[in-house]
Design a protein around this motif. Structure first.
Motif, PDB file in Angstrom:
ATOM      1  N   LEU A  67       0.814  -1.210   0.000  1.00  9.08           N
ATOM      2  CA  LEU A  67       0.000   0.000   0.000  1.00  9.08           C
ATOM      3  C   LEU A  67       0.857   1.274   0.000  1.00  9.08           C
ATOM      4  O   LEU A  67       0.579   2.211  -0.754  1.00  9.08           O
ATOM      5  CB  LEU A  67      -0.927  -0.020   1.223  1.00  9.08           C
ATOM      6  CG  LEU A  67      -2.195   0.793   1.150  1.00  9.08           C
ATOM      7  CD1 LEU A  67      -3.011   0.444  -0.083  1.00  9.08           C
ATOM      8  CD2 LEU A  67      -3.030   0.544   2.399  1.00  9.08           C
ATOM      9  N   ILE A  68       1.908   1.305   0.801  1.00  3.30           N
ATOM     10  CA  ILE A  68       2.731   2.518   0.860  1.00  3.30           C
ATOM     11  C   ILE A  68       3.521   2.703  -0.438  1.00  3.30           C
ATOM     12  O   ILE A  68       3.735   3.830  -0.893  1.00  3.30           O
ATOM     13  CB  ILE A  68       3.654   2.537   2.113  1.00  3.30           C
ATOM     14  CG1 ILE A  68       4.143   3.967   2.423  1.00  3.30           C
ATOM     15  CG2 ILE A  68       4.821   1.608   1.972  1.00  3.30           C
ATOM     16  CD1 ILE A  68       3.112   4.886   2.953  1.00  3.30           C
ATOM     17  N   LYS A  69       3.919   1.614  -1.079  1.00  2.15           N
ATOM     18  CA  LYS A  69       4.596   1.727  -2.374  1.00  2.15           C
ATOM     19  C   LYS A  69       3.644   2.263  -3.441  1.00  2.15           C
ATOM     20  O   LYS A  69       4.028   3.102  -4.258  1.00  2.15           O
ATOM     21  CB  LYS A  69       5.170   0.379  -2.810  1.00  2.15           C
ATOM     22  CG  LYS A  69       6.463   0.020  -2.132  1.00  2.15           C
ATOM     23  CD  LYS A  69       6.988  -1.296  -2.678  1.00  2.15           C
ATOM     24  CE  LYS A  69       8.374  -1.593  -2.182  1.00  2.15           C
ATOM     25  NZ  LYS A  69       8.916  -2.825  -2.794  1.00  2.15           N
ATOM     26  N   LEU A  70       2.407   1.766  -3.442  1.00  6.79           N
ATOM     27  CA  LEU A  70       1.412   2.285  -4.384  1.00  6.79           C
ATOM     28  C   LEU A  70       1.157   3.770  -4.138  1.00  6.79           C
ATOM     29  O   LEU A  70       1.022   4.549  -5.079  1.00  6.79           O
ATOM     30  CB  LEU A  70       0.094   1.502  -4.262  1.00  6.79           C
ATOM     31  CG  LEU A  70       0.082   0.098  -4.840  1.00  6.79           C
ATOM     32  CD1 LEU A  70      -1.214  -0.617  -4.491  1.00  6.79           C
ATOM     33  CD2 LEU A  70       0.268   0.147  -6.355  1.00  6.79           C
ATOM     34  N   LEU A  71       1.091   4.140  -2.880  1.00  6.25           N
ATOM     35  CA  LEU A  71       0.893   5.544  -2.528  1.00  6.25           C
ATOM     36  C   LEU A  71       2.049   6.396  -3.054  1.00  6.25           C
ATOM     37  O   LEU A  71       1.831   7.455  -3.646  1.00  6.25           O
ATOM     38  CB  LEU A  71       0.754   5.703  -1.012  1.00  6.25           C
ATOM     39  CG  LEU A  71       0.584   7.129  -0.510  1.00  6.25           C
ATOM     40  CD1 LEU A  71      -0.709   7.749  -1.027  1.00  6.25           C
ATOM     41  CD2 LEU A  71       0.608   7.162   1.011  1.00  6.25           C
ATOM     42  N   ASN A 102      11.814   3.620   5.612  1.00  5.76           N
ATOM     43  CA  ASN A 102      12.015   3.098   6.969  1.00  5.76           C
ATOM     44  C   ASN A 102      11.466   1.679   7.112  1.00  5.76           C
ATOM     45  O   ASN A 102      12.106   0.808   7.708  1.00  5.76           O
ATOM     46  CB  ASN A 102      11.376   4.023   8.005  1.00  5.76           C
ATOM     47  CG  ASN A 102      12.160   5.287   8.207  1.00  5.76           C
ATOM     48  OD1 ASN A 102      13.360   5.344   7.949  1.00  5.76           O
ATOM     49  ND2 ASN A 102      11.492   6.327   8.661  1.00  5.76           N
ATOM     50  N   TRP A 103      10.274   1.455   6.585  1.00  3.73           N
ATOM     51  CA  TRP A 103       9.664   0.117   6.684  1.00  3.73           C
ATOM     52  C   TRP A 103      10.457  -0.919   5.887  1.00  3.73           C
ATOM     53  O   TRP A 103      10.622  -2.049   6.334  1.00  3.73           O
ATOM     54  CB  TRP A 103       8.226   0.152   6.207  1.00  3.73           C
ATOM     55  CG  TRP A 103       7.276   0.852   7.136  1.00  3.73           C
ATOM     56  CD1 TRP A 103       7.546   1.331   8.388  1.00  3.73           C
ATOM     57  CD2 TRP A 103       5.913   1.159   6.879  1.00  3.73           C
ATOM     58  NE1 TRP A 103       6.422   1.916   8.919  1.00  3.73           N
ATOM     59  CE2 TRP A 103       5.405   1.825   8.016  1.00  3.73           C
ATOM     60  CE3 TRP A 103       5.069   0.948   5.800  1.00  3.73           C
ATOM     61  CZ2 TRP A 103       4.086   2.264   8.093  1.00  3.73           C
ATOM     62  CZ3 TRP A 103       3.757   1.397   5.883  1.00  3.73           C
ATOM     63  CH2 TRP A 103       3.272   2.034   7.022  1.00  3.73           C
ATOM     64  N   LEU A 104      10.922  -0.522   4.712  1.00  3.70           N
ATOM     65  CA  LEU A 104      11.720  -1.456   3.906  1.00  3.70           C
ATOM     66  C   LEU A 104      13.011  -1.815   4.629  1.00  3.70           C
ATOM     67  O   LEU A 104      13.441  -2.973   4.606  1.00  3.70           O
ATOM     68  CB  LEU A 104      12.022  -0.850   2.539  1.00  3.70           C
ATOM     69  CG  LEU A 104      10.842  -0.767   1.577  1.00  3.70           C
ATOM     70  CD1 LEU A 104      11.187   0.111   0.387  1.00  3.70           C
ATOM     71  CD2 LEU A 104      10.412  -2.159   1.117  1.00  3.70           C
ATOM     72  N   PRO A 118      20.002  -1.927   1.227  1.00  3.28           N
ATOM     73  CA  PRO A 118      20.171  -0.581   1.795  1.00  3.28           C
ATOM     74  C   PRO A 118      20.429   0.496   0.737  1.00  3.28           C
ATOM     75  O   PRO A 118      19.898   1.601   0.840  1.00  3.28           O
ATOM     76  CB  PRO A 118      21.373  -0.741   2.724  1.00  3.28           C
ATOM     77  CG  PRO A 118      21.351  -2.173   3.119  1.00  3.28           C
ATOM     78  CD  PRO A 118      20.860  -2.906   1.896  1.00  3.28           C
ATOM     79  N   SER A 119      21.205   0.168  -0.289  1.00  8.27           N
ATOM     80  CA  SER A 119      21.488   1.182  -1.324  1.00  8.27           C
ATOM     81  C   SER A 119      20.228   1.538  -2.114  1.00  8.27           C
ATOM     82  O   SER A 119      20.009   2.704  -2.456  1.00  8.27           O
ATOM     83  CB  SER A 119      22.604   0.724  -2.260  1.00  8.27           C
ATOM     84  OG  SER A 119      22.227  -0.446  -2.936  1.00  8.27           O
TER      85      SER A 119
END
Length: 107
Positions: free
Chosen positions: A42-46, A71-73, A81-82
């Motif tokens: 959902l946050i990626k779609l947002l 942060n969630w990822l 991380p990169s």
């Protein structure tokens, strides 16, 4: 072809902001329930929607969504991380800086 006046455009932007805030809150709810996959989806779609939106210059919503997603990822170790730094965190800082400079120009 209908022409939307400035008031109509502002109203449309406000409705969109309310919708996107709702989506962000829904993602945060999934995260709090430990439904990590749903929250990240959902946050990626947002973030994708907001990247293409014509947001008012004063809105920090896109920056906040990018930061939250990054942060969630990182917390879920879902991406490298990169990738997280370049695709989310650095972009969030850049967007916030643009918003801040836009606000300064208006005052």
């Amino acid at each position: 072809e209908a022409v939307v006046g400035e008031d109509g455009l502002l109203e449309s932007q406000q409705k969109s902001l309310v919708h996107w805030e709702h989506v962000k809150m829904k993602a945060e709810l999934f995260w709090s329930r430990k439904e990590v996959d749903n929250a990240l989806r959902l946050i990626k779609l947002l973030c994708e929607d907001l990247s293409q939106a014509n947001l008012p210059p004063s809105s920090l919503l896109y920056s906040k969504a990018l930061l939250l997603c990054g942060n969630w990822l990182a917390e879920s170790q879902s991406e490298s991380p990169s990738q997280i730094m370049t695709q989310y965190l650095e972009k969030a800082i850049s967007e916030a800086a643009q918003t801040n400079s836009s606000k300064r120009r208006k005052s």
